[in-house]
Design a protein around this motif. Structure first.
Motif, PDB file in Angstrom:
ATOM      1  N   LEU A  93       0.818  -1.216   0.000  1.00  0.00           N
ATOM      2  CA  LEU A  93       0.000   0.000   0.000  1.00  0.00           C
ATOM      3  C   LEU A  93       0.854   1.270   0.000  1.00  0.00           C
ATOM      4  O   LEU A  93       0.339   2.346   0.260  1.00  0.00           O
ATOM      5  CB  LEU A  93      -0.919   0.024   1.234  1.00  0.00           C
ATOM      6  N   GLU A 101      -0.525   4.099  -2.128  1.00  0.00           N
ATOM      7  CA  GLU A 101      -1.828   4.528  -1.619  1.00  0.00           C
ATOM      8  C   GLU A 101      -1.681   5.330  -0.322  1.00  0.00           C
ATOM      9  O   GLU A 101      -2.416   6.289  -0.084  1.00  0.00           O
ATOM     10  CB  GLU A 101      -2.741   3.324  -1.377  1.00  0.00           C
ATOM     11  N   LYS A 126      -1.163   8.890  -0.951  1.00  0.00           N
ATOM     12  CA  LYS A 126      -2.336   9.617  -1.443  1.00  0.00           C
ATOM     13  C   LYS A 126      -3.418   9.768  -0.384  1.00  0.00           C
ATOM     14  O   LYS A 126      -4.256  10.659  -0.465  1.00  0.00           O
ATOM     15  CB  LYS A 126      -2.919   8.905  -2.664  1.00  0.00           C
ATOM     16  N   VAL A 161      -7.375   4.270  -0.588  1.00  0.00           N
ATOM     17  CA  VAL A 161      -7.201   3.023  -1.331  1.00  0.00           C
ATOM     18  C   VAL A 161      -8.488   2.765  -2.101  1.00  0.00           C
ATOM     19  O   VAL A 161      -9.586   2.866  -1.537  1.00  0.00           O
ATOM     20  CB  VAL A 161      -6.927   1.826  -0.390  1.00  0.00           C
ATOM     21  N   THR A 162      -8.383   2.457  -3.388  1.00  0.00           N
ATOM     22  CA  THR A 162      -9.547   2.080  -4.182  1.00  0.00           C
ATOM     23  C   THR A 162      -9.631   0.556  -4.212  1.00  0.00           C
ATOM     24  O   THR A 162      -8.644  -0.116  -4.486  1.00  0.00           O
ATOM     25  CB  THR A 162      -9.445   2.625  -5.619  1.00  0.00           C
ATOM     26  N   ARG A 184     -13.968   3.580  -2.390  1.00  0.00           N
ATOM     27  CA  ARG A 184     -12.721   4.201  -1.945  1.00  0.00           C
ATOM     28  C   ARG A 184     -12.681   4.239  -0.428  1.00  0.00           C
ATOM     29  O   ARG A 184     -13.657   4.607   0.224  1.00  0.00           O
ATOM     30  CB  ARG A 184     -12.609   5.616  -2.503  1.00  0.00           C
ATOM     31  N   ALA A 236      -4.904   7.919 -11.193  1.00  0.00           N
ATOM     32  CA  ALA A 236      -4.001   8.445 -10.159  1.00  0.00           C
ATOM     33  C   ALA A 236      -2.967   9.401 -10.739  1.00  0.00           C
ATOM     34  O   ALA A 236      -1.836   9.486 -10.258  1.00  0.00           O
ATOM     35  CB  ALA A 236      -3.321   7.299  -9.414  1.00  0.00           C
TER      36      ALA A 236
END
Length: 311
Positions: A78, A81, A84, A87-88, A94, A209
């Motif tokens: 991860l 993620e 950001k 997490v999708t 999401r 992304a």
């Protein structure tokens, strides 16, 4: 909800299963916070479900379970993620993350000690953009801004409009178009490993992304789209990329946070795009009758051409 249930801790999963199918269909968010009660937002209203007469408080074990399921027991998986903050997962849902932020040279490197999770339920509403065709298409698609406050259905409407553009609409003699999506937050298409989880049409290409300004220019150079779809614009670089796209003959549909067209005029990076008449249509949304309520459709001068509420 099956994709969502797979990542939830057992205690939370059992609570969700107690809801009826109708109630589950109205779930918008599941908010999981360590040492605080579970919060479920259904049709805009927060609920704090009880177990044995008491609110269900989230334990560290609950948080550990959802973290392990999201990462498949490897936080290293991860890494991107965690930079950001979300997490999708399968289905395009999401999971937002909050906790201790680790920075390096002023940039976010990761989130550690994750203490809050916000599971946002992605919903595809096929056909909700169809009533707008008369206002957004006239011999060609018009550059359009979808404007609304948070949770007003902007992305859901944008998603269905994308589908109509990419598939075409034979009943109105609207041909399909090549559509490029710059999906910085992985929310429009809900891509997992680059594959969209929503039905978007057969002529769609997605940069997942990817920062919006850079993504728009990449799309123009490499994928020759006829239409660009971008969610939540606001920066100066994004405005410059929009001008480049329009000058290249590309049509755009974008979303912007705001409650009225006046909000657009108060944002320096956007107001010139509006004042110049670059966007011919502005669709204002609200939550007055639930997400997706159309407050008004306006032309580039701010004149109303439709004010009928539609869910």
């Amino acid at each position: 909800m099956e994709e969502v249930l797979r990542v939830l801790p057992e205690g939370v999963k059992n609570i969700i299963k107690r809801y009826s199918n109708v109630e589950r269909g109205g779930i918008e968010e599941i908010r999981i916070r360590i040492n605080r009660p579970l919060e479920i937002i259904i049709n805009g209203s927060p609920q704090f479900p009880q177990v044995d007469g008491r609110e269900y408080f989230i334990s560290r074990e609950d948080a550990s379970q959802i973290t392990n399921k999201l990462s498949q027991y490897s936080l290293y998986a991860l890494e991107e993620e965690l930079k950001k903050g979300f997490v999708t997962i399968q289905g395009g849902h999401r999971v937002g993350l909050a906790g201790k932020v680790i920075t390096l040279n002023g940039n976010v490197k990761a989130i550690r000690d994750i203490a809050s999770f916000n599971v946002r339920i992605a919903k595809q509403k096929i056909g909700i953009a169809t009533p707008l065709l008369s206002y957004l298409y006239s011999g060609g698609w018009m550059n359009t801004v979808i404007l609304g406050p948070p949770n007003s259905g902007k992305t859901t409407l944008l998603r269905d409009l994308t589908r109509l553009m990419a598939e075409g609409y034979p009943k109105r003699s609207i041909a399909s178009s090549k559509v490029g999506i710059v999906d910085e937050r992985s929310e429009i298409a809900g891509c997992v490993h680059g594959i969209p989880q929503h039905q978007l049409g057969k002529r769609v290409d997605i940069l997942d992304a990817c920062p919006k300004a850079e993504g728009m220019m990449m799309m123009i150079r490499s994928m020759s789209p006829e239409i660009l779809i971008v969610d939540e614009i606001g920066g100066a670089k994004e405005s410059e990329a929009i001008i480049e796209a329009v000058n290249a003959g590309i049509h755009l549909v974008v979303t912007v946070h705001g409650s009225s067209i006046e909000d657009l005029y108060r944002r320096p990076s956007i107001q010139e795009l509006i004042r110049s008449g670059m966007f011919k249509r502005i669709v204002e949304l609200s939550r007055s009758s639930g997400p997706g309520t159309i407050k008004a459709v306006k032309d580039h001068k701010g004149n109303e051409i439709r004010r009928t509420k539609v869910i």
